[in-house]
Design a protein around this motif. Structure first.
Motif, short mmCIF file in Angstrom:
data_model
loop_
_atom_site.label_atom_id
_atom_site.label_comp_id
_atom_site.label_asym_id
_atom_site.label_seq_id
_atom_site.Cartn_x
_atom_site.Cartn_y
_atom_site.Cartn_z
N MET A 1 37.25 30.54 42.80
CA MET A 1 38.25 31.57 42.84
C MET A 1 38.32 32.25 41.47
O MET A 1 38.33 31.60 40.44
N ASN A 2 38.39 33.57 41.48
CA ASN A 2 38.48 34.34 40.24
C ASN A 2 39.92 34.37 39.75
O ASN A 2 40.87 34.32 40.53
N GLY A 3 40.09 34.49 38.45
CA GLY A 3 41.41 34.51 37.86
C GLY A 3 42.26 35.69 38.28
O GLY A 3 43.48 35.64 38.25
N TYR A 4 41.63 36.79 38.67
CA TYR A 4 42.38 37.99 39.02
C TYR A 4 42.80 38.05 40.49
O TYR A 4 43.43 39.01 40.92
N THR A 5 42.49 37.02 41.26
CA THR A 5 42.75 37.03 42.69
C THR A 5 44.20 37.38 43.03
O THR A 5 44.45 38.16 43.93
N ASN A 7 46.21 39.22 41.37
CA ASN A 7 46.50 40.60 41.00
C ASN A 7 45.54 41.59 41.64
O ASN A 7 45.55 42.77 41.28
N LYS A 8 44.73 41.13 42.56
CA LYS A 8 43.67 41.96 43.12
C LYS A 8 44.20 43.26 43.72
O LYS A 8 43.66 44.34 43.46
N LEU A 12 43.17 46.96 42.40
CA LEU A 12 42.53 47.94 43.28
C LEU A 12 43.34 49.23 43.35
O LEU A 12 42.77 50.33 43.36
N LYS A 13 44.66 49.11 43.38
CA LYS A 13 45.52 50.29 43.40
C LYS A 13 45.33 51.12 42.13
O LYS A 13 45.18 52.33 42.18
#
Length: 93
Positions: A1-5, A7-8, A12-13
């Motif tokens: 799992m990536n650390g930004y998951t 805040n994804k 993207l927004k």
């Protein structure tokens, strides 16, 4: 799992908004708009992308680097080198 998951969606927004701003800048150039107005929009896009980059860096440090540091050894050293290189790239750009 990536650390930004977590805040994804926010990332993207922000990226979609920056993409729209870049398209707007291209239209401004096509329409021969005033240079300073175009530069103002370029600055806004740059700040938006910097915000995304800093968010990703923060997530990387608090997730990937922290996890590797807890593990120690060569993995930790590599993650720290990787983070330092990423920071150097951001500062130079």
């Amino acid at each position: 799992m990536n650390g930004y998951t977590e805040n994804k969606d926010d990332l993207l927004k922000r990226l979609r908004r920056a993409e729209g701003q870049v398209r707007g800048i291209a239209r401004m150039v096509e329409d021969d708009k005033y240079c300073i107005d175009i530069l103002t929009q370029v600055s806004a896009v740059t700040k938006a992308l910097e915000t995304v980059a800093l968010s990703l860096l923060s997530d990387h440090l608090s997730h990937c680097v922290a996890e590797a540091s807890a593990e120690g050894g060569a993995v930790a050293d590599e993650k720290i080198r990787e983070a330092n290189a990423a920071i150097a790239r951001l500062v130079r750009s």
